[in-house]
Motif scaffolding. Structure first.
Motif, PDB file in Angstrom:
ATOM      1  N   LEU A   1       0.832  -1.199   0.000  1.00  0.00           N
ATOM      2  CA  LEU A   1       0.000   0.000   0.000  1.00  0.00           C
ATOM      3  C   LEU A   1       0.869   1.253   0.000  1.00  0.00           C
ATOM      4  O   LEU A   1       0.549   2.245  -0.674  1.00  0.00           O
ATOM      5  CB  LEU A   1      -0.927  -0.007   1.214  1.00  0.00           C
ATOM      6  CG  LEU A   1      -1.883   1.185   1.343  1.00  0.00           C
ATOM      7  CD1 LEU A   1      -2.789   1.267   0.129  1.00  0.00           C
ATOM      8  CD2 LEU A   1      -2.704   1.071   2.623  1.00  0.00           C
ATOM      9  N   ASP A   2       1.964   1.217   0.744  1.00  0.00           N
ATOM     10  CA  ASP A   2       2.868   2.363   0.773  1.00  0.00           C
ATOM     11  C   ASP A   2       3.469   2.631  -0.598  1.00  0.00           C
ATOM     12  O   ASP A   2       3.619   3.784  -1.013  1.00  0.00           O
ATOM     13  CB  ASP A   2       3.987   2.124   1.794  1.00  0.00           C
ATOM     14  CG  ASP A   2       3.472   2.125   3.219  1.00  0.00           C
ATOM     15  OD1 ASP A   2       2.379   2.682   3.438  1.00  0.00           O
ATOM     16  OD2 ASP A   2       4.142   1.553   4.095  1.00  0.00           O
ATOM     17  N   THR A   3       3.800   1.560  -1.312  1.00  0.00           N
ATOM     18  CA  THR A   3       4.351   1.707  -2.660  1.00  0.00           C
ATOM     19  C   THR A   3       3.330   2.330  -3.603  1.00  0.00           C
ATOM     20  O   THR A   3       3.654   3.213  -4.409  1.00  0.00           O
ATOM     21  CB  THR A   3       4.800   0.341  -3.207  1.00  0.00           C
ATOM     22  OG1 THR A   3       5.766  -0.222  -2.311  1.00  0.00           O
ATOM     23  CG2 THR A   3       5.405   0.482  -4.598  1.00  0.00           C
TER      24      THR A   3
ATOM     25  N   LEU B   1       0.766   4.247  -2.744  1.00  0.00           N
ATOM     26  CA  LEU B   1       0.574   5.652  -2.376  1.00  0.00           C
ATOM     27  C   LEU B   1       1.731   6.514  -2.866  1.00  0.00           C
ATOM     28  O   LEU B   1       1.530   7.645  -3.314  1.00  0.00           O
ATOM     29  CB  LEU B   1       0.423   5.765  -0.858  1.00  0.00           C
ATOM     30  CG  LEU B   1      -0.867   5.190  -0.260  1.00  0.00           C
ATOM     31  CD1 LEU B   1      -0.839   5.291   1.252  1.00  0.00           C
ATOM     32  CD2 LEU B   1      -2.088   5.904  -0.824  1.00  0.00           C
ATOM     33  N   TRP B   2       2.954   5.990  -2.778  1.00  0.00           N
ATOM     34  CA  TRP B   2       4.108   6.741  -3.288  1.00  0.00           C
ATOM     35  C   TRP B   2       4.002   6.934  -4.793  1.00  0.00           C
ATOM     36  O   TRP B   2       4.292   8.016  -5.318  1.00  0.00           O
ATOM     37  CB  TRP B   2       5.393   5.977  -2.957  1.00  0.00           C
ATOM     38  CG  TRP B   2       6.610   6.573  -3.614  1.00  0.00           C
ATOM     39  CD1 TRP B   2       7.354   7.619  -3.164  1.00  0.00           C
ATOM     40  CD2 TRP B   2       7.176   6.168  -4.863  1.00  0.00           C
ATOM     41  NE1 TRP B   2       8.366   7.893  -4.057  1.00  0.00           N
ATOM     42  CE2 TRP B   2       8.280   7.021  -5.114  1.00  0.00           C
ATOM     43  CE3 TRP B   2       6.874   5.171  -5.779  1.00  0.00           C
ATOM     44  CZ2 TRP B   2       9.069   6.896  -6.254  1.00  0.00           C
ATOM     45  CZ3 TRP B   2       7.653   5.041  -6.920  1.00  0.00           C
ATOM     46  CH2 TRP B   2       8.738   5.897  -7.147  1.00  0.00           C
TER      47      TRP B   2
ATOM     48  N   SER C   1       3.775  10.889  -5.209  1.00  0.00           N
ATOM     49  CA  SER C   1       5.090  11.526  -5.350  1.00  0.00           C
ATOM     50  C   SER C   1       5.185  12.488  -6.536  1.00  0.00           C
ATOM     51  O   SER C   1       5.827  13.543  -6.408  1.00  0.00           O
ATOM     52  CB  SER C   1       6.190  10.459  -5.443  1.00  0.00           C
ATOM     53  OG  SER C   1       5.998   9.621  -6.567  1.00  0.00           O
TER      54      SER C   1
END
Length: 301
Positions: free
Chosen positions: A2-4, A6-7, A11
């Motif tokens: 999930l962090d990937t 969102l990035w 970003s």
């Protein structure tokens, strides 16, 4: 994971030029598919492509006279497109030739003239910018101009929506109601030209029609209602624009072609799997309801 994700999504938005590009692509995605759906219902899809090339001479002349001034280039493109529509309509009226056939002849001449004028400036980079657009180069004044022009197109469509649809399906009926169908046809063609002029800064004159026509053509495989087709077309255009913009940033690819290629992939997927006439849906055998019974032949037990 999930962090990937969102990035990957967030970003690029750290940069101002990406935020402006995203806003411009969303504004175009909310405008162009609506016009595209009405254009495909009229059977004039190729006229949209022709008009996207026909605005080139006006853009080129404005650039040659005033340099890179986006408002003047948009006005020049609008004037060239409207003149092309008027000439094509005159040829169709006088000779009996179909309007789209007359347009096909004119846009080739217009595009050649535009390239010739652009070459007189001596800068092939500027020609490439006009032909292919540069959505990442959209500044704040350009974004405001695109948003205002797109909003004006949508407001006009909303006001004249019923008449535009009736003129598309049955212009004779519209005339019997006391409204001249020719005026609404001229209004609609003016809206087509205006939408293409709005899109040339972001996608260029060669691809400005892509976000107008591809989602509209794909939407016909998912809905038979006009409202449904417009909703699907706008949704596909938004998805193509956002994913294409973010994907081009991460993969270091040209943005405009990424957006149009994704719209093309959406069209191919709709052609294959659409619930309203898709190829897979056509090949499925007809299924009887669970409570249906087969008819019995008379004279047999």
């Amino acid at each position: 994971m999930l962090d990937t994700l969102l990035w990957w999504l967030a970003s690029p938005l750290d940069y101002g030029f990406m935020r402006r590009a995203l806003a411009a692509s969303i504004a175009l995605s909310l405008t162009a598919p609506v016009i595209g759906v009405l254009l495909t219902l009229r059977g004039l899809s190729l006229m949209g492509e022709a008009l996207s090339h026909a605005i080139l001479p006006g853009v080129a002349v404005s650039f040659l006279l005033a340099g890179f001034s986006l408002p003047l280039m948009m006005l020049g493109g609008l004037a060239a497109g409207l003149v092309t529509v008027a000439v094509a309509g005159g040829i169709s009226t006088l000779s009996g030739l179909r309007e789209d056939a007359a347009m096909a002849s004119l846009f080739l001449v217009a595009m050649a003239a535009g390239v010739m004028v652009m070459s007189l400036s001596g800068s092939p980079l500027d020609l490439g910018h006009v032909l292919f657009g540069s959505i990442l180069a959209v500044d704040t004044p350009t974004l405001m101009l695109v948003a205002l022009a797109g909003s004006a197109v949508l407001v006009t469509v909303a006001i004249a929506f019923r008449a535009l649809v009736v003129e598309c399906l049955d212009p004779t009926f519209l005339t019997l109601q006391g409204r001249h169908a020719g005026w609404f046809h001229a209004l609609f063609m003016g809206l087509v030209v205006s939408t293409l002029v709005v899109g040339f800064q972001t996608l260029g004159t060669l691809m400005a029609a892509g976000l107008m026509l591809l989602p509209a053509a794909a939407a016909r495989y998912w809905s038979r209602r006009l409202e449904g087709m417009i909703a699907v077309a706008v949704g596909m255009a938004l998805a193509s624009s956002v994913i294409g913009l973010l994907g081009s940033y991460h993969l270091e690819l040209p943005t405009g072609p990424c957006i149009i290629l994704l719209a093309g992939m959406g069209y191919l997927a709709s052609l294959l799997a659409g619930s309203r006439g898709g190829l897979l849906q056509r090949r499925e055998p007809a299924r009887l309801p669970a409570d249906a019974t087969l008819p019995r032949h008379r004279g047999r037990p």
